[in-house]
Design a protein around this motif. Structure first.
Motif: not given
Length: 381
Positions: A6-11
């Motif tokens: 999720s963090n990779i997607f948002i970043l």
């Protein structure tokens, strides 16, 4: 794992938004995959096209006229007659690149089996055209003489000359039947632009964070170094692959007429693996370079080295054996062979899976190395 993804997607969304907000950079990317591809494919061709030819015909026979008529467009312009006195002057002025000098009694000597010769005068100042065009012209004349020999029966062979069995090659061109350089140059240009933009954009994303001071903002967020680096790789890589696919569609359907023999899904997967591999190298170079100018100077020799030795502009087999082995560590070498196999030869997954695995392994190596250096860089902030 869910939080990490999720963090990779948002970043990644943040990176794409930052990239698209730079209108000059977006315009440059669009130019690289549209105008630059068409210009390189159509403008940098080494084929002989509309080369001016003159004929100094001292025989004026049916055979000499037949040879003259064999030289025709699109490779050559319609030959013009020229006298001996004007040959040198016209070639000095660049009016003609080639002049055919047909000697007197050429047809008579040919029918008598004396094997007369035609002299080809070449303007060697046009080096590429002179070398390639001489081969074209010699092939045209040889083919026409072969047809005339059939028409004349046993003409051109001395009665006392023994019969010789000759082997005539039958060449079947499976791919690129017209030997068009556009098919090769268009695809090669896309590979080159894909390589350059992947290296520059992924590294520039890191340099931009350092120069703007936003790297400190990322450090106070609950994200890891791997999430930051992988997000930059995925965001920039996905945009570049999308532009490359659009460019491929354009050269297939919008003017260049380059067919794609293999699967587009396989080609897309190979592009994604390659871009992720090479973007990791771009991040590694960005971590080593303290500023954008130094990063640019570092990218230029790296790009030139991997691209020129990858087999896109010259075959890998023509290099020294030691260099052939060393250059295999570059993902670009594997990717160039992969693209040529899929686009031009219609290869399937069974034929290219080894290259995909090699690119994937190289990408993981560069990514691990880039992450280790990226963590060190963040710890110094």
């Amino acid at each position: 794992m869910y939080i990490w993804l999720s963090n990779i997607f948002i970043l990644s969304l943040k990176e794409v938004k930052s990239l698209l907000s730079d209108l000059i950079l977006v315009a440059l990317m669009v130019y690289f995959f549209t105008v630059a591809v068409v210009v390189a494919a159509k403008g940098a061709s080494q084929e002989v096209r509309n080369a001016p030819v003159a004929v100094a015909d001292h025989d004026v026979s049916a055979l000499s006229l037949r040879l003259r008529d064999a030289v025709r467009p699109p490779h050559f312009k319609i030959p013009e007659s020229v006298s001996d006195e004007d040959v040198q002057r016209h070639m000095d002025l660049g009016d003609y690149y080639f002049v055919l000098d047909i000697p007197p009694n050429y047809e008579k000597d040919y029918l008598d089996g004396r094997k007369p010769r035609i002299q080809i005068l070449v303007d060697a100042t046009a080096m590429t055209l002179a070398g390639t065009g001489t081969g074209y012209l010699s092939s045209v004349l040889a083919d026409e003489l072969g047809k005339s020999a059939t028409d004349y029966g046993r003409a051109g062979q001395s009665p006392a000359e023994p019969a010789v069995l000759k082997a005539e090659p039958a060449v079947n061109v499976m791919f690129n039947p017209n030997s068009s350089a556009i098919w090769h140059m268009g695809v090669v240009q896309i590979v080159g632009n894909l390589t350059l933009l992947t290296l520059m954009l992924s590294g520039a994303a890191v340099i931009r964070e350092k120069e703007r001071g936003t790297i400190e903002h990322l450090l106070v967020m609950p994200v890891s170094a791997s999430e930051i680096a992988i997000a930059k790789v995925c965001a920039n890589g996905s945009v570049i692959v999308l532009l490359a696919l659009v460019s491929l569609w354009c050269i297939v359907h919008a003017g260049l007429g380059v067919p794609i023999e293999g699967s587009m899904w396989l080609l897309t997967g190979g592009m994604l693996i390659y871009v992720l591999s090479f973007a990791s190298l771009g991040i590694l170079l960005a971590v080593l370079a303290p500023s954008m100018p130094q990063f640019g100077l570092l990218c230029i020799p790296v790009y030139m080295l991997v691209y020129l030795l990858a087999g896109a502009t010259s075959p890998v087999e023509s290099m020294p054996e030691t260099m052939q082995k060393i250059i295999q560590i570059s993902p670009t070498t594997q990717f160039v062979s992969f693209v040529q196999d899929v686009v031009h030869r219609g290869s399937g997954i069974d034929d290219v899976y080894r290259r995909l695995l090699i690119m994937l392994g190289q990408g993981l190596f560069f990514l691990i190395l880039a992450l280790s250096r990226f963590k060190s860089m963040l710890s110094r902030q």
